[in-house]
Every structure is written in C-alpha cells, then in structure tokens.
Scaffold this motif. Structure first.
Motif, short mmCIF file in Angstrom:
data_model
loop_
_atom_site.label_atom_id
_atom_site.label_comp_id
_atom_site.label_asym_id
_atom_site.label_seq_id
_atom_site.Cartn_x
_atom_site.Cartn_y
_atom_site.Cartn_z
N HIS A 1 -28.39 20.04 86.02
CA HIS A 1 -28.90 19.93 87.39
C HIS A 1 -28.20 18.81 88.16
O HIS A 1 -28.79 18.18 89.02
CB HIS A 1 -30.44 19.81 87.41
CG HIS A 1 -30.99 18.65 86.64
ND1 HIS A 1 -32.27 18.65 86.13
CD2 HIS A 1 -30.46 17.46 86.31
CE1 HIS A 1 -32.50 17.50 85.52
NE2 HIS A 1 -31.42 16.75 85.63
N CYS B 1 -28.88 13.81 90.34
CA CYS B 1 -30.16 13.52 89.66
C CYS B 1 -30.26 12.02 89.41
O CYS B 1 -31.12 11.35 89.97
CB CYS B 1 -30.31 14.31 88.36
SG CYS B 1 -31.81 13.80 87.48
N SER C 1 -32.69 14.50 80.62
CA SER C 1 -33.70 15.56 80.78
C SER C 1 -33.18 16.88 80.20
O SER C 1 -33.97 17.72 79.77
CB SER C 1 -34.05 15.77 82.25
OG SER C 1 -34.48 14.57 82.82
N CYS D 1 -27.72 15.13 81.91
CA CYS D 1 -28.86 14.22 82.07
C CYS D 1 -29.67 14.21 80.78
O CYS D 1 -29.71 15.21 80.06
CB CYS D 1 -29.71 14.75 83.23
SG CYS D 1 -31.19 13.80 83.57
ZN ZN Z 1 -31.72 14.77 85.48
#
Ligand code: ZN
Ligand code: NAP
Length: 404
Positions: A119, A215, A99, A97
């Motif tokens: 995640h 996610c 993130s 991701c």
């Molecule tokens: Zn994420």
C-alpha cells in the motif's frame, strides 16, 4: 473473469430516440484493454457511433501469500478495466510496510487470502475512464492504504476518509464497496483506482523514495500536525524503522528537538544523520529514570509488544504520546502513568487524501524523502525476515520492473 459493459452514446443529442433505419455496421475492435464492439449508425448523412464495450479484466502478474503460513509467491490477479471514474496505473515501485507482514501472517486476525500486499504504490497513469477529469496518461501518481470509502459520512466529508464510518476500502486485504470483490495491493504490475483516491507525486522526489511516503510518511506526518507539535518542542520517536525514520525527518523539518529511542544501539549514527538531535538506547533500563518527564511529545512506532507505561513516564506534564505502531498483542496500561502528570495517550491512523497530498507537497518543499533499499520482487520473503530482525535502512521498496 468479470466483464464490464459500458454503453456510450457519442455525437448526437437525443440519440436514444432515433431508429437505426439507414445503415448499421457492427465491428469488433481489439483494443489494448480488451474487446470493444462498436456500432456505427448513419442517419441522413450524420454518423452516430454507439460503442458497447465488453471489457475483459486485465490479467496482472503479482506476488501473493496463499495463507498465513505460506511465503509470498508468483500469482496472477485480474484488475478491472477502467470504469468512467477509474484510472489504470502501471506500478513502478511499492514500499514494504510492517503492516504487510502483520497481515500476510494474519497477526491481527481476519486476513483475506490469497493476499497481494502493498500500500505504498507509485506508478504512471496508462489509461483513464471516460469521466476522469483529474488525471491524464503519463501522470506520476501514488496510491496509499485505501482505495475507496463511503464518501457520505461525516469523516469522508471532512476529508478524513481513513476514519470513514462505513469503513474505508483497504488497498489490499479488504473488499470493494460491493462487499465481495477482494482488493489486491501493490506487489503487482498495475492497479485500477478511482480518481478521487490517488495522489499527485510532486516533481523532485525520486520515485523509489516517494513510495514509502504513501503510508510511513502520512502515518507520521499526520499525528505530528494533528496533535500540534510546535517548533522547539521536545519530541521522542520510539523505534527507528520505516515509520520511525520518517517521524524523525518530519519532526526535524517542523522545527522540533528530536530524540530517537531505540532498542538497537547501532542505529545511533543513522539517527543523527536523519535529523535527530539525540539518541537513547533503551536496552539500558536506567534511561527510563534518567529521562523521566523530559519530552512534550512521543511518537511510538514500535511494531512489537512493549511497556507503554515506561514511555509515558518520559512525558512532561500535559505531554502527549501517540501510538501508531500496532503490535500483535495488547499491553497493560497503568492509570497513574497518565493521571500523575495529566498526560494524554492517543492513537493515529494514516491520514486522509487531502492531508496525504499536503504531506507530499511538504516533502517536495523541504527535501524530505524516505531512505530506501530497492529490491526485486523475488527478494520479498528475505526482506520480511530482515525487517523482523531490524535489518533495513529504512524501507524496502520493490522495483516492479522485476515482475514485468
Ligand atoms: Zn503501511
Ligand atoms: P519497521 O520498519 O519494522 O519498524 C519497527 C521498529 O520497531 C523497528 O525498526 C525497531 O526499531 C522497533 N522494534 C521492533 N521490534 C521491537 C521490539 N521487540 N522492542 C522494541 N522495539 C522494537 O515497521 P514499520 O513499517 O515502521 O511499522 C511499525 C508499526 O506501525 C507496525 O506495527 C505497523 O503495522 C504499524 N503501522 C501503523 C500505521 C497506522 O496508521 N497507525 C500505518 C503503518 C504501519 P529500533 O530498532 O529502533 O528499536
């Protein structure tokens, strides 16, 4: 090395009141998970077994960033052996991701190093704690952005654990509920998770394509549902990356008319293939005049700083723009962008366990899954650079067999 001691009394009621007056054999048994000391107590022909487990933690290969400036590199972490409500998962795939990049490079501040990101985890259950009722060995499961929460606040009781008032426990770059044990994510071969913070992966979704749902999937599904996207609504998805491409798929599956707004003109064909009805390249600034007040709903997934006002002006009256992208820097907001057409600007953060399960089931029912490029873990630094250049169609997913 941390040790967990579990005393389990098996076989007899009121066993704590009995005295070991007949026979007591102590023996150590090596189990897959560590060393188990077992005492057999024989009283009047009845065998009572007291197991005192001194479980070692599990050395687990991972990839970590040691600082905001260092690339990801091989690293060893310790996973806890399952407590009564824990499940041990052998990780098969983990999505990458944006993130992960923001946090590994400390772009949001407060990152905890060494950091094992990841995640969007898919794995197989290989062991369960003594009190686990929801899962059994062999189950295919998912773990998303959090692995615990305070469980008592209004948000947790409402099934919105991501909004936990005591703070959710992030899957990585966080601390467990003790406030001091760091959490490590899915760029690793296994993870131990409380049984209430896992998802069931429905049959029919290829596992590598299911990982990003944990996610990117829930982060785009949740706002479309929560803010009431309706069939026939005109929705614009800004940014065609990991989140954006899922936003297009969900918007289409929910019966909306979907337009992609992208600063990458070359993504037009993909956008239409993914289910968009229209594509607008935002490099040409005239498009912000030509498309003024056109949309009912805008889902903004962009990871870099951009002008929110320009996009708000594309909303019809009473339209809503939901931010899910988290750029490193703030962006100014001009009040008339909202006031003039009674527009709403909102934000949304992943989704709770219940809604994430709903999203996974929706995906299985509607044939929705992420478009992925599977990589081995040694390609992770290259993958980060390619993501920053927008060179991913549309989610990298690590095959953890490459770390085993
Ligand atoms: Zn994420
Ligand atoms: P990604 O795959 O890298 O996609 C981001 C997209 O943003 C790019 O594909 C690109 O789309 C667009 N973009 C990038 N740089 C841009 C620029 N300078 N100007 C305009 N557009 C640009 O990232 P992601 O994994 O989807 O994550 C997107 C953002 O959401 C990140 O900030 C991430 O941290 C955040 N996020 C939020 C949540 C939440 O709960 N709210 C959850 C997960 C992630 P085009 O090429 O089409 O323009």
């Amino acid at each position: 090395m941390r040790a967990f001691f579990t005393a389990i009394c098996i076989g007899l009621e009121g066993c704590d009141r009995m005295t070991p007056n007949t026979g007591l054999d102590n023996f150590e048994r090596k189990t897959k998970l560590g060393v188990r000391t077992q005492s057999e107590l024989r009283i009047e022909g009845v065998v009572m077994v007291t197991v005192v487990e001194s479980k070692a933690t599990l050395k687990t290969p991972a990839y970590a960033a040691k600082s905001a400036k260092s690339p990801l590199a091989p690293f060893t972490i310790e996973r806890r052996t399952p407590r009564p409500h824990d499940v041990l998962i052998d990780i098969l795939y983990c999505g990458v991701c944006h993130s992960d990049i923001h946090q590994a490079r400390d772009e949001w501040g407060g990152s905890i190093f060494p950091m094992v990101p990841g995640h969007e985890i898919i794995g197989k259950v290989v062991d369960v704690g003594t009190h686990v009722s929801k899962w059994k060995k062999g189950d295919i499961v998912g773990v998303g952005c959090f692995v615990d929460s305070d469980r008592t606040c209004v948000a947790c009781r409402a099934g919105e654990e991501q909004l936990c008032e005591g703070g959710m426990t992030l899957t990585y770059n966080g601390y467990e509920r003790d406030g001091k044990t760091p959490t490590y994510g899915g760029y690793s071969t296994r993870i131990t998770v409380d049984e209430n913070y896992m998802l069931r992966i429905p049959k029919g979704i290829p596992l590598e394509r299911a990982a990003p749902l944990l996610c990117a999937g829930i982060t785009t599904y949740s706002p479309l549902k929560h803010f009431g996207l309706k069939p026939g609504n005109k929705v614009a998805v800004v940014g065609l990356g990991g989140l954006g491409h899922m936003g297009v798929k969900f918007g289409h599956a929910l019966g909306a008319h979907v337009t992609v707004l992208s600063h990458s003109p070359g993504k037009r064909r993909d956008a239409l293939r993914l289910g968009a009805d229209d594509f607008i390249a935002t490099k040409d600034e005239d498009i912000f005049i030509e498309n003024a007040a056109r949309f009912d709903f805008i889902l903004d997934t962009v990871s870099a700083k951009h002008d929110y006002n320009a996009y708000l002006n594309l909303l019809h009256y009473d339209g809503i723009m939901v931010l899910v992208g988290v750029p490193e820097e703030p962006s100014p907001l001009s009040a008339p962008s909202l006031i003039m057409k009674r527009r709403t600007l909102a934000g949304s953060l992943i989704g709770g366990i219940r809604e994430t399960q709903e999203m996974l089931d929706f995906c299985a029912q509607h044939g929705v899954a992420a478009d992925v490029e599977v990589i081995s873990i040694d390609k992770i630094n290259e993958a980060y650079e390619r993501m920053l250049k927008g060179d991913v169609r549309y989610r990298f997913v690590i095959d953890l067999a490459s770390l085993k």
